[in-house]
Design a protein around this motif. Structure first.
Motif, PDB file in Angstrom:
ATOM      1  N   GLN A 107      -3.214  36.725  -3.393  1.00  0.00           N
ATOM      2  CA  GLN A 107      -3.990  36.854  -2.162  1.00  0.00           C
ATOM      3  C   GLN A 107      -4.472  35.520  -1.611  1.00  0.00           C
ATOM      4  O   GLN A 107      -4.808  35.434  -0.419  1.00  0.00           O
ATOM      5  N   HIS A 132      -3.071  40.853 -11.934  1.00  0.00           N
ATOM      6  CA  HIS A 132      -3.704  41.382 -10.713  1.00  0.00           C
ATOM      7  C   HIS A 132      -2.595  41.736  -9.733  1.00  0.00           C
ATOM      8  O   HIS A 132      -2.465  41.170  -8.640  1.00  0.00           O
ATOM      9  N   ASN A 168      -6.134  44.303 -13.726  1.00  0.00           N
ATOM     10  CA  ASN A 168      -7.009  44.646 -12.621  1.00  0.00           C
ATOM     11  C   ASN A 168      -6.575  45.996 -12.039  1.00  0.00           C
ATOM     12  O   ASN A 168      -5.454  46.129 -11.532  1.00  0.00           O
ATOM     13  N   GLU A 169      -7.439  46.985 -12.136  1.00  0.00           N
ATOM     14  CA  GLU A 169      -7.288  48.261 -11.437  1.00  0.00           C
ATOM     15  C   GLU A 169      -5.941  48.958 -11.667  1.00  0.00           C
ATOM     16  O   GLU A 169      -5.136  49.141 -10.732  1.00  0.00           O
ATOM     17  N   GLU A 215     -14.733  54.996  -8.123  1.00  0.00           N
ATOM     18  CA  GLU A 215     -15.190  55.518  -6.837  1.00  0.00           C
ATOM     19  C   GLU A 215     -15.815  56.879  -7.096  1.00  0.00           C
ATOM     20  O   GLU A 215     -15.104  57.854  -7.358  1.00  0.00           O
ATOM     21  N   TYR A 271     -16.452  49.754  -4.327  1.00  0.00           N
ATOM     22  CA  TYR A 271     -16.411  49.549  -2.874  1.00  0.00           C
ATOM     23  C   TYR A 271     -17.094  50.656  -2.108  1.00  0.00           C
ATOM     24  O   TYR A 271     -17.797  50.428  -1.128  1.00  0.00           O
ATOM     25  N   TRP A 308     -13.864  52.513   4.614  1.00  0.00           N
ATOM     26  CA  TRP A 308     -14.654  52.933   3.464  1.00  0.00           C
ATOM     27  C   TRP A 308     -16.123  53.087   3.851  1.00  0.00           C
ATOM     28  O   TRP A 308     -16.715  52.180   4.474  1.00  0.00           O
ATOM     29  N   GLU A 356     -15.920  43.248  -8.871  1.00  0.00           N
ATOM     30  CA  GLU A 356     -15.671  43.166  -7.430  1.00  0.00           C
ATOM     31  C   GLU A 356     -16.623  44.094  -6.685  1.00  0.00           C
ATOM     32  O   GLU A 356     -16.840  45.227  -7.120  1.00  0.00           O
ATOM     33  N   TRP A 375     -16.613  40.272  -3.901  1.00  0.00           N
ATOM     34  CA  TRP A 375     -15.248  40.207  -3.388  1.00  0.00           C
ATOM     35  C   TRP A 375     -15.328  40.013  -1.896  1.00  0.00           C
ATOM     36  O   TRP A 375     -15.794  40.911  -1.176  1.00  0.00           O
ATOM     37  N   GLU A 428      -4.993  40.756   2.321  1.00  0.00           N
ATOM     38  CA  GLU A 428      -5.409  42.083   1.865  1.00  0.00           C
ATOM     39  C   GLU A 428      -4.183  42.956   1.652  1.00  0.00           C
ATOM     40  O   GLU A 428      -3.988  43.986   2.284  1.00  0.00           O
ATOM     41  N   TRP A 429      -3.312  42.487   0.725  1.00  0.00           N
ATOM     42  CA  TRP A 429      -2.119  43.219   0.327  1.00  0.00           C
ATOM     43  C   TRP A 429      -1.312  43.680   1.532  1.00  0.00           C
ATOM     44  O   TRP A 429      -1.097  42.856   2.470  1.00  0.00           O
TER      45      TRP A 429
HETATM   46  N1  LIG Z   1     -10.819  55.402  -0.191  1.00  0.00           N
HETATM   47  N2  LIG Z   1     -10.790  54.617  -0.986  1.00  0.00           N
HETATM   48  N3  LIG Z   1     -10.628  53.950  -1.850  1.00  0.00           N
HETATM   49  C1  LIG Z   1     -11.194  52.743  -2.273  1.00  0.00           C
HETATM   50  C2  LIG Z   1     -10.417  52.399  -3.501  1.00  0.00           C
HETATM   51  C3  LIG Z   1     -10.428  50.934  -3.620  1.00  0.00           C
HETATM   52  C4  LIG Z   1      -9.041  50.550  -3.991  1.00  0.00           C
HETATM   53  N4  LIG Z   1      -8.814  49.131  -3.722  1.00  0.00           N
HETATM   54  C5  LIG Z   1      -9.441  48.227  -4.398  1.00  0.00           C
HETATM   55  O1  LIG Z   1     -10.264  48.454  -5.223  1.00  0.00           O
HETATM   56  C6  LIG Z   1      -9.052  46.806  -4.078  1.00  0.00           C
HETATM   57  C7  LIG Z   1      -9.482  45.801  -5.021  1.00  0.00           C
HETATM   58  C8  LIG Z   1      -8.484  44.739  -5.442  1.00  0.00           C
HETATM   59  O2  LIG Z   1      -8.779  44.269  -6.748  1.00  0.00           O
HETATM   60  C9  LIG Z   1      -8.493  43.529  -4.487  1.00  0.00           C
HETATM   61  O3  LIG Z   1      -7.361  42.733  -4.757  1.00  0.00           O
HETATM   62  C10 LIG Z   1      -8.520  44.021  -3.047  1.00  0.00           C
HETATM   63  O4  LIG Z   1      -8.391  42.921  -2.156  1.00  0.00           O
HETATM   64  C11 LIG Z   1      -9.867  44.717  -2.834  1.00  0.00           C
HETATM   65  C12 LIG Z   1     -10.069  45.136  -1.373  1.00  0.00           C
HETATM   66  O5  LIG Z   1      -9.153  46.158  -1.047  1.00  0.00           O
HETATM   67  C13 LIG Z   1     -10.033  45.889  -3.754  1.00  0.00           C
END
Ligand SMILES: N=[N+]=NCCCCNC(=O)[C@@H]1[C@H]2[C@H](O)[C@@H](O)[C@H](O)[C@@H](CO)[C@@H]12
Length: 448
Positions: A21, A122, A166-167, A224, A294, A325, A352, A400, A407-408
């Motif tokens: 990113q 990540h 990560n996630e 979440e 988030y 969100w 984050e 974060w 942003e992907w």
């Molecule tokens: N409805 N709804 N859903 C919310 C679920 C959140 C899922 N996305 C994340 O957590 C990503 C995390 C990532 O590490 C970062 O690389 C991303 O830039 C951030 C911002 O997007 C967050």
């Protein structure tokens, strides 16, 4: 100063980023391509055809960015290592220049009194491993173990806190079930396999760390909290399914060695029987859990929404961010107390938390006003304090993100940074939220 927001003495205040990113230069100095390099160069996958070829040019500007963190008084910095920069084919050969980049970054952070925390994965899987099946190939646990050992042996001691993944939920849900993220698969049978192999790889990495590391290793998950849209049996069941799928699917195996039973209900025939040996591998004791928060979700039953049969209900009484969100700080307190009660009050870092609100592409006379983000941070930091007062063992917070970044698949359209980036000139400008956060850090929370 009000004393009402006193944080623990050793509470760590930081910011977070991720390699693909912010770094740019994805193929420089011998680096191999990742699946995000491939995905971002696949027409139609990225908003505005954006990609990470330049991003924040952090690969070249890292020293100035550390200076920025110092200027803001950051105590910690959570970044991720690009696996394919260090191991271009993902296994075997190590690229010394790739390792050198992270070693210089870490040494400079330490020289500036900033604690480095590294995330090994990540989302930017080496493309060469994806060619071998990636997260669908059970061998990936050993590949990740090999890469982990390279990093642990080189930097453990200077890095005293590591996150393996990560996630895993986003990797699985976005990359294998719905296809919005790399590698862009949409397959109900692949998703459970990818998810399980992510956890196996995590377990293998922790085993390697116990053999060669001397400090801390953990897992970063997004949580979440789910709230039922009504008390109808359908909505309550839908809420339970959503909560199992996003919030328990990863921490239950890690802490209990079992998956939530709802996953078989959700995936049906696509949910395999897992060998006990796998569950034993996943259940490695951890030193901390990283929680990314988030937003919350109000859930209703929706027969048509494959395969979860759950849909969100928009809450008109609250503000929404640019990513759609809901701003719901109470959800962070609820999340942290839920983790405490379900998993025995493990050590937690909020790895984050932040929001995308509209920011202009250019600063105006050296300033970027972002009142909504200031308010978001204030409310969520107060929510953290509320959880600490409820007895949660929260030891740090990483906003974060440090910088506006890629942003992907949404490209550069969503700005999460407390520091504005002018992507035409690469000029960094601390936003009002950076000044606010810096004042909170300097006062150890009392300025909240
Ligand atoms: N409805 N709804 N859903 C919310 C679920 C959140 C899922 N996305 C994340 O957590 C990503 C995390 C990532 O590490 C970062 O690389 C991303 O830039 C951030 C911002 O997007 C967050």
């Amino acid at each position: 100063m009000s004393k009402q927001y006193r944080f623990p003495e050793n509470f760590l205040w930081g910011s977070a980023t991720a390699a693909y990113q912010i770094e740019g230069s994805p193929l420089a100095d011998g680096a191999g391509p990742s699946i995000w390099q491939r995905f971002a160069h696949t027409p139609g996958r990225m908003l505005n055809d954006d990609n990470g070829d330049v991003a924040c040019d952090h690969y070249n500007r890292w020293r100035d960015d550390v200076g920025l963190m110092k200027q803001l008084g950051m105590q910690g910095y959570r970044f991720s290592v690009s696996w394919s920069r260090v191991m271009p084919e993902g296994r075997g050969r190590v690229n010394p220049k790739g390792l050198d980049f992270y070693e210089r970054l870490v040494d400079t952070l330490l020289e500036n009194g900033i604690q480095p925390t590294a995330t090994l994965f990540h989302w930017d899987l080496p493309a060469a491993l994806d060619d071998r099946g990636g997260w669908l190939n059970p061998d990936i646990a050993d590949w990740f173990g090999e890469y982990s050992e390279v990093m642990y042996k080189r930097l453990d001691g200077r890095i005293k806190r590591w996150a393996t993944l990560n996630e895993p939920w986003v990797v699985t849900d976005g990359g294998y079930l719905h296809g919005a993220l790399a590698p862009g698969h949409r397959n109900r049978f692949e998703a459970p396999i990818a998810s399980h192999n992510l956890l196996r790889a995590h377990g293998k990495s922790v085993q390697v760390y116990r053999a060669v590391g001397k400090h801390e290793v953990g897992l970063v998950v997004n949580i979440e909290p789910k709230y039922p849209a009504s008390q109808s049996p359908e909505d309550l069941a839908a809420t339970r399914r959503a909560e199992a799928y996003m919030n328990r699917q990863y921490l239950d195996p890690v802490f209990f060695g079992t998956y939530p039973e709802e996953l078989r209900e959700i995936f049906g025939e696509a949910w395999p029987e897992w060998p006990q040996a796998d569950m034993d591998l996943i259940r490695q004791p951890l030193d901390f859990i990283g929680v990314n928060y988030y937003t919350r979700n109000v859930a209703r039953h929706d027969e048509a929404n494959w395969p979860l049969k759950v849909s969100p209900v928009r809450q008109t009484q609250h503000t929404y961010t640019e990513t759609g969100w809901e701003v719901f700080p109470q959800g962070l307190t609820d999340t942290l107390t839920w983790v405490k009660e379900r998993y025995g009050n493990p050590k937690v870092f909020i790895t984050e938390n932040g929001a995308a609100f509209f920011d202009p592409p250019k600063a105006e006379r050296g300033r970027v006003r972002d009142p909504l983000r200031v308010s978001y941070l204030r409310q969520h930091l107060r929510a953290v304090h509320k959880a600490i007062e409820a007895g949660c063992d929260i030891q740090g917070y990483y906003v974060w993100s440090l910088l506006d970044n890629l942003e992907w698949s949404l490209g550069y359209s969503k700005r999460f940074g407390i520091v504005h980036v002018d992507f035409e000139t690469q000029t960094r400008t601390p936003k009002d939220s950076a000044r606010y956060y810096a004042s909170v850090v300097a006062s150890h929370g009392e300025a909240l």
